[in-house]
Design a protein around this motif. Structure first.
Motif, PDB file in Angstrom:
ATOM      1  N   GLY A 185      -1.606   1.552  72.620  1.00  0.00           N
ATOM      2  CA  GLY A 185      -1.320   1.456  71.193  1.00  0.00           C
ATOM      3  C   GLY A 185      -2.502   1.732  70.285  1.00  0.00           C
ATOM      4  N   LYS A 186      -3.679   1.961  70.858  1.00  0.00           N
ATOM      5  CA  LYS A 186      -4.860   2.227  70.033  1.00  0.00           C
ATOM      6  C   LYS A 186      -4.755   3.598  69.380  1.00  0.00           C
ATOM      7  N   GLU A 187      -4.861   3.631  68.064  1.00  0.00           N
ATOM      8  CA  GLU A 187      -4.763   4.884  67.321  1.00  0.00           C
ATOM      9  C   GLU A 187      -6.094   5.624  67.371  1.00  0.00           C
ATOM     10  N   PRO A 241     -12.562   9.497  71.749  1.00  0.00           N
ATOM     11  CA  PRO A 241     -11.700   8.343  72.026  1.00  0.00           C
ATOM     12  C   PRO A 241     -10.727   8.514  73.186  1.00  0.00           C
ATOM     13  N   ILE A 242     -10.560   9.741  73.693  1.00  0.00           N
ATOM     14  CA  ILE A 242      -9.565   9.984  74.732  1.00  0.00           C
ATOM     15  C   ILE A 242     -10.244  10.065  76.092  1.00  0.00           C
ATOM     16  N   GLY A 243      -9.880   9.139  76.969  1.00  0.00           N
ATOM     17  CA  GLY A 243     -10.492   9.075  78.278  1.00  0.00           C
ATOM     18  C   GLY A 243      -9.928  10.108  79.239  1.00  0.00           C
ATOM     19  N   LEU A 248      -0.965  10.596  76.294  1.00  0.00           N
ATOM     20  CA  LEU A 248      -1.033  10.438  74.842  1.00  0.00           C
ATOM     21  C   LEU A 248       0.357  10.293  74.232  1.00  0.00           C
ATOM     22  N   VAL A 249       0.413   9.554  73.138  1.00  0.00           N
ATOM     23  CA  VAL A 249       1.671   9.342  72.421  1.00  0.00           C
ATOM     24  C   VAL A 249       1.488   9.832  70.988  1.00  0.00           C
TER      25      VAL A 249
END
Length: 274
Positions: A185-187, A241-243, A248-249
């Motif tokens: 849920g982290k934007e 921020p993307i591991g 992804l959503v």
């Protein structure tokens, strides 16, 4: 990958010290005495806000620096003796002779940097494995939900609102509003937060976006679930921020297909940067 924890800590403290040194050294003994006297008077007059239970600026400054250093050295927490670290800091700050020569310090620094690099690789591998497993588990369950469609590539989407306009082609430029989050849920990105739609060639974004947006008639709102292979893959966004292997959503609203010769096209921005 990001800079090593050692470099971050050393660099941050060096810059901090350099800034203080440049800003806080009056010329001459008289000026130094005046400054010291003025500082004391200033401290007596200051109304310092209590933060974290600490009443003085000295306490607050010390805690902040310690907190920042602790975070930057997280990877090395099992390789550091805090008592020895404190001893070395005290000696260095007092201008005393240190136990290590510059040559010895360089040897240890090089060895420590290798340790940090190995730990970073280990951390990334573990994160990639977890993200891959979490993503596969999530998508398997999500694909069974009512209204969720899974395409041959593995992309999942759900129609929130179906528009009446044309569907964009791979060669088109589109204008969209969107919000991107991780599975927790982290934007990590949002055109809504910037209050400005994104305009970009459809062929310039990750495969999951290309496929998903091409399914949307103008005026539609879709929810997209993009597996890592259709997103940023094993690399993620280094330093971002993307591991690695992150699913992804996206909540996406297709506002328009931009005309190639229109004013919006001339002022077109870049594709979303994550």
């Amino acid at each position: 990958m990001r800079n090593t924890a050692l470099a971050i800590a050393v660099g941050s403290m060096a810059l901090f010290a350099a800034g203080c040194d440049q800003a806080g050294k009056p010329a001459g003994d008289k000026a130094a005495a005046e400054s010291k006297s003025g500082d004391k008077a200033g401290e007596a007059k200051k109304d310092v806000k209590v933060l974290g239970g600490m009443k003085t600026e000295k306490e607050q400054n010390s805690y902040l620096i310690g907190m920042d250093m602790g975070r930057s050295l997280e990877l090395l927490k099992d390789d550091i003796d805090l008592a020895v670290l404190q001893k070395a800091m005290q000696a260095s700050m007092k201008g005393e002779k240190t136990a290590l020569t510059d040559e010895e310090a360089m040897q240890i620094r090089q060895r420590l940097q290798e340790t940090v690099r190995a730990k970073q690789v280990e951390k990334m591998v573990a994160m990639a494995k977890k993200n891959q497993e979490d993503g596969e588990k999530f998508l398997a369950a999500n694909g069974k939900k009512a209204g969720v469609v899974t395409t041959a590539s593995g992309l999942q989407y759900q129609i929130v609102t179906e528009g009446k306009g044309a569907k964009p082609k791979a060669s088109d430029t589109v204008r969209v509003h969107y919000k991107g989050t991780l599975l927790d849920g982290k934007e990590f990105d949002s055109s809504y937060a910037r209050n400005e739609p994104a305009v970009f060639p459809l062929g310039a974004v990750v495969p999951g976006w290309q496929e998903g947006i091409a399914l949307m008639p103008v005026g539609s709102k879709f929810k997209l679930w993009i597996p890592s292979k259709l997103g940023y893959g094993e690399q993620g966004t280094p330093g971002g921020p993307i591991g690695p292997n992150a699913t992804l959503v996206f909540d996406v609203e297709l506002l328009d297909i931009v005309k190639a010769d229109g004013p919006e096209s001339a002022a077109m921005g870049t594709a979303p940067k994550h």
